[in-house]
Design a protein around this motif. Structure first.
Motif, PDB file in Angstrom:
ATOM      1  N   GLY A  49     -53.793  13.877 -37.761  1.00  0.00           N
ATOM      2  CA  GLY A  49     -53.466  14.833 -36.715  1.00  0.00           C
ATOM      3  C   GLY A  49     -52.800  16.064 -37.303  1.00  0.00           C
ATOM      4  N   ALA A  50     -53.271  17.243 -36.919  1.00  0.00           N
ATOM      5  CA  ALA A  50     -52.840  18.488 -37.572  1.00  0.00           C
ATOM      6  C   ALA A  50     -51.633  19.153 -36.933  1.00  0.00           C
ATOM      7  N   MET A  51     -51.140  18.618 -35.808  1.00  0.00           N
ATOM      8  CA  MET A  51     -50.104  19.322 -35.060  1.00  0.00           C
ATOM      9  C   MET A  51     -48.873  19.633 -35.910  1.00  0.00           C
ATOM     10  N   ARG A  52     -48.437  18.678 -36.744  1.00  0.00           N
ATOM     11  CA  ARG A  52     -47.169  18.843 -37.462  1.00  0.00           C
ATOM     12  C   ARG A  52     -47.308  19.648 -38.756  1.00  0.00           C
ATOM     13  N   LEU A  53     -48.494  20.145 -39.026  1.00  0.00           N
ATOM     14  CA  LEU A  53     -48.672  20.984 -40.208  1.00  0.00           C
ATOM     15  C   LEU A  53     -47.959  22.322 -40.090  1.00  0.00           C
ATOM     16  N   THR A  54     -47.721  22.753 -38.845  1.00  0.00           N
ATOM     17  CA  THR A  54     -47.253  24.127 -38.659  1.00  0.00           C
ATOM     18  C   THR A  54     -45.749  24.296 -38.729  1.00  0.00           C
ATOM     19  N   THR A 113     -57.270  18.526 -34.232  1.00  0.00           N
ATOM     20  CA  THR A 113     -56.556  19.794 -34.231  1.00  0.00           C
ATOM     21  C   THR A 113     -56.714  20.479 -32.885  1.00  0.00           C
ATOM     22  N   ALA A 114     -56.220  21.704 -32.788  1.00  0.00           N
ATOM     23  CA  ALA A 114     -56.382  22.527 -31.584  1.00  0.00           C
ATOM     24  C   ALA A 114     -55.988  23.956 -31.933  1.00  0.00           C
ATOM     25  N   ALA A 115     -56.595  24.906 -31.248  1.00  0.00           N
ATOM     26  CA  ALA A 115     -56.227  26.308 -31.469  1.00  0.00           C
ATOM     27  C   ALA A 115     -54.798  26.574 -31.047  1.00  0.00           C
ATOM     28  N   SER A 158     -47.233  27.733 -34.771  1.00  0.00           N
ATOM     29  CA  SER A 158     -45.819  28.073 -34.658  1.00  0.00           C
ATOM     30  C   SER A 158     -45.676  29.556 -34.967  1.00  0.00           C
ATOM     31  N   ALA A 159     -44.461  30.006 -35.217  1.00  0.00           N
ATOM     32  CA  ALA A 159     -44.245  31.440 -35.392  1.00  0.00           C
ATOM     33  C   ALA A 159     -45.054  32.015 -36.551  1.00  0.00           C
ATOM     34  N   THR A 160     -45.268  31.224 -37.607  1.00  0.00           N
ATOM     35  CA  THR A 160     -45.924  31.775 -38.804  1.00  0.00           C
ATOM     36  C   THR A 160     -47.075  30.916 -39.325  1.00  0.00           C
ATOM     37  N   ARG A 161     -47.448  29.870 -38.612  1.00  0.00           N
ATOM     38  CA  ARG A 161     -48.482  28.971 -39.107  1.00  0.00           C
ATOM     39  C   ARG A 161     -49.470  28.623 -37.995  1.00  0.00           C
ATOM     40  N   LEU A 190     -58.974   4.256 -32.975  1.00  0.00           N
ATOM     41  CA  LEU A 190     -58.745   5.127 -34.122  1.00  0.00           C
ATOM     42  C   LEU A 190     -57.291   5.592 -34.117  1.00  0.00           C
ATOM     43  N   ALA A 191     -56.797   5.945 -35.277  1.00  0.00           N
ATOM     44  CA  ALA A 191     -55.431   6.466 -35.392  1.00  0.00           C
ATOM     45  C   ALA A 191     -55.488   7.877 -35.966  1.00  0.00           C
ATOM     46  N   ILE A 192     -54.648   8.755 -35.445  1.00  0.00           N
ATOM     47  CA  ILE A 192     -54.597  10.139 -35.946  1.00  0.00           C
ATOM     48  C   ILE A 192     -53.143  10.541 -36.212  1.00  0.00           C
ATOM     49  N   PRO A 193     -52.426   9.784 -37.067  1.00  0.00           N
ATOM     50  CA  PRO A 193     -51.032  10.154 -37.345  1.00  0.00           C
ATOM     51  C   PRO A 193     -50.970  11.523 -38.014  1.00  0.00           C
ATOM     52  N   GLY A 194     -49.967  12.275 -37.630  1.00  0.00           N
ATOM     53  CA  GLY A 194     -49.822  13.614 -38.182  1.00  0.00           C
ATOM     54  C   GLY A 194     -48.533  13.768 -38.963  1.00  0.00           C
TER      55      GLY A 194
END
Length: 302
Positions: free
Chosen positions: A27-32, A65-67, A71-74, A264-268
């Motif tokens: 899961g891509a949410m916490r990348l930002t 993921t999602a558009a 966050s402020a810079t990512r 399925l699992a999508i840990p972020g």
């Protein structure tokens, strides 16, 4: 030359339509950032890129993921594009629409005719000519209402070639039936984890009967949702973790994966150590007794 080590394959694979994915995705949410949707501390850009590349090396071929993951810079989509394009042939990137955020970060919900713009926003950011999978994310306030207009609009975009497969997210069993009458559905993406209700479990089991993937989100975070897992996890979870020499997150992921072969699992995460732990959870096998203990209603502290 591929450097994959495929630690995810210990958990097996499942199908998203005609696409086969390993059951542990990303899961891509916490990348930002540490606070994904506000002006909290941003993740180090190069670290986020390296985590994505390492995930693929470890066998991840399903990224969620999602558009509106920015966050402020990512921006999660732009990080994925930078890290992984040109994309591996077997990589499935799933995104979601209906929620949106304007450039200032304020939330809004799309009308059916605005879904094409949201799909095209994902296409631009990811650098794709079509999207592998788009989930229609239903607002909490609409779970008792029809989703036919929105899902029908996505079905038209699928027919136009912009989308390969469709899924639905944050839905009820009735909405699943409604969507399947309009167009093929390959997955249901709902919140699910230890402490899930009998109604939640019934939907998971229904997906298994239909051969659909069930993709839990917040499987680790639970009620903490975007804020992450609570520090005061139940003693039942802690006891199982001690018995296996595993982390609490690994126990929660292992429990999730053992709910059915279609789960399925999508840990972020944006942390490389947490990534390695999440991937290793596929090898953790809980006994029937442990599964029963964790599936029973979890006590809460007063």
């Amino acid at each position: 030359m591929s450097t994959r080590t495929d630690t995810t394959t210990t958990a097996g694979s499942w199908r998203l339509g005609d696409l086969t994915v390993n059951r542990i995705g990303f899961g891509a949410m916490r990348l930002t950032g540490t606070a994904p949707f506000d002006h909290g501390v941003p993740r180090d850009r190069e670290q986020s890129i390296s985590v994505l590349r390492r995930a693929v090396e470890l066998g991840v071929n399903h990224i969620d993921t999602a558009a509106f993951y920015f966050s402020a810079t990512r921006s999660a989509n732009e990080l994925i594009n930078r890290a992984l394009a040109p994309y591996p042939e077997d990589l499935v990137i799933a995104t979601k629409v209906w929620p949106g955020r304007d450039p200032s970060g304020a939330w809004w919900w799309a009308a059916p005719e605005q879904l094409r713009g949201q799909v095209e926003e994902n296409l631009r950011q990811l650098g794709r000519d079509h999207l592998d999978l788009v989930n229609l994310r239903v607002p909490p306030s609409r779970q008792a209402e029809s989703i036919s207009e929105h899902f029908g609009a996505l079905a038209e975009l699928r027919d136009a070639g912009l989308i390969r497969h469709l899924g639905i997210s944050n839905v009820t069993a009735r909405q699943l039936t409604e969507a399947r009458a309009i167009a093929p559905v390959v997955c249901v993406q709902n919140p699910y984890g230890i402490g899930a209700t009998s109604e939640d479990r019934a939907l998971l089991e229904r997906c298994g009967e239909l051969g659909l993937a069930f993709v839990p989100f917040f499987a680790i975070a639970g009620p903490g949702r975007e804020a992450g897992p609570a520090s005061d996890d139940s003693e039942e979870v802690r006891a199982v973790a001690r018995a296996h020499g595993a982390s609490l997150a690994q126990v929660r992921l292992a429990w999730t994966l053992q709910q059915g072969p279609h789960v399925l699992a999508i840990p972020g995460t944006g942390d490389p150590d947490h990534l390695a732990q999440n991937m290793a959870a596929g090898a953790l096998r809980l006994s029937k007794e442990e599964l029963a203990r964790l599936t029973a209603p979890q006590p809460t502290d007063a």
